[in-house]
Design an enzyme around this catalytic site. Sequence first.
Site, short mmCIF file in Angstrom:
data_model
loop_
_atom_site.label_atom_id
_atom_site.label_comp_id
_atom_site.label_asym_id
_atom_site.label_seq_id
_atom_site.Cartn_x
_atom_site.Cartn_y
_atom_site.Cartn_z
N LYS A 167 51.58 -17.74 -120.29
CA LYS A 167 50.91 -19.05 -120.25
C LYS A 167 51.74 -20.13 -119.55
CE LYS A 167 47.10 -18.07 -122.56
NZ LYS A 167 45.76 -18.18 -121.95
N GLU B 109 43.56 -26.85 -124.97
CA GLU B 109 43.08 -26.06 -126.10
C GLU B 109 44.07 -24.94 -126.33
OE1 GLU B 109 42.80 -23.18 -123.15
OE2 GLU B 109 42.28 -25.32 -122.99
N SER C 29 51.60 -9.39 -122.26
CA SER C 29 51.36 -10.81 -121.95
C SER C 29 52.15 -11.77 -122.83
CB SER C 29 49.87 -11.12 -122.05
OG SER C 29 49.38 -10.78 -123.34
#
Length: 415
Positions: free
Chosen positions: A104, A126, A393
């Site tokens: 991210k 969010e 991830s």
Amino acid sequence: MKGGLTRESMKRKGSPVLPDMRGYFGEFGGRFVSETLMSALLELEKSFRAAWREKAFRDEFRETLADYSGRPTPLYFAESLTRETGGAEIWLKREDLNHTGAHKITNAIGQALLARRMGKSRLIAETGAGQHGVATATVAARLGFECQIYMGSEDVRRQALNVFRMKLLGSSVCPVDTGGKTLKDAISEALRDWSRTVRTTHYLLGTAFGPHPFPLIVRSFQSVIGQEVRRQILAKKGRLPDMLVACVGGGSNAMGLFHPFIGDESVNMFGVEAGGRSITPGEHAARFAGGSIGVLQGTRTFVLQNPDGQIENTHSVSAGLDYSAVGPELAYYRETGRMTFDWVGDDEALEAFQRLSRTEGIIPALESSHAIAYGVRLARAMTPDQIVVINLSGRGDKDVMEVSRILESKGEVGS
């Protein structure tokens, strides 16, 4: 990364130029928003395209990834997992080793640099699993933005560690108590905030979803994942992988891994959704298995909805996959047959969480555990000369207490 959006470079890779000028990937995508947000989205698209054409902006993005986030992340041969599984070689793209613990941060850095270029003073975001919220709070602290994070109250409970991290970094966290109290509801609140504050605020959307140009922007920043994998696997093995595997919530880590390989017909791509407790309404988040085409939160894609078009509640053991819709570009590649999508249930993901911890000394995020489970499933049916690359991830620090709680409730202990 230079020229990453040019038509010429896309054609050389054998890939169509997507999205089109209206923001569509085939029949998916578009901009279904209010007039206020339409103006903001047009400004954002213009600013992004101008920035991405400039070498200075791309260089700053690349340098920040290297010096601040720690890219490139390693491509790691999971020798013990491969031996235990049998079949193909299993390689892990170690996005968990990024600063803040997940992929991210890559998109957050890119969008924060873009927001600064646009003269914005405030970021909103969010978050579900909390990793995007932490990444946004991190770049806000580094670049001096005011920052507010919207998070479903159920996810606030599940991800208490990440909530504290966001607050420690100077951001405010706003629990959302409407709907299912998860990611969909957090996105709705963030969009409402943005519609009121577009002059000073940039909505740093965390996944390859939402109204155009967000799917394009997020995919463009996250494609560094697949670009690195291509260089790394060629250096290590002298050829491309046979299979790529990534979990799919909205789609940022999947599109980041897959997109640089779209033109390589020998590379098969598998997106793994959250099967939850069962593929019945309200018990899962497998949009392709249980959804239909509809419009949600600004884009046309596959959505979990009832016959009247009402959005269904979702469930997953992983907060980051617990979402009612999927990114439009993934929907397009699924319809064209370029990518395959399947699902992994809660129990299999929990088993993979423990398996990778035990065999490789790597604790994966519950989101990534879905990809690990499916990658192991694929590898078992393949031959030892074949290669599976799984996008790890994120790391599982944030999930350890929730997994402990679940296993204790079942009378099980991690091994």
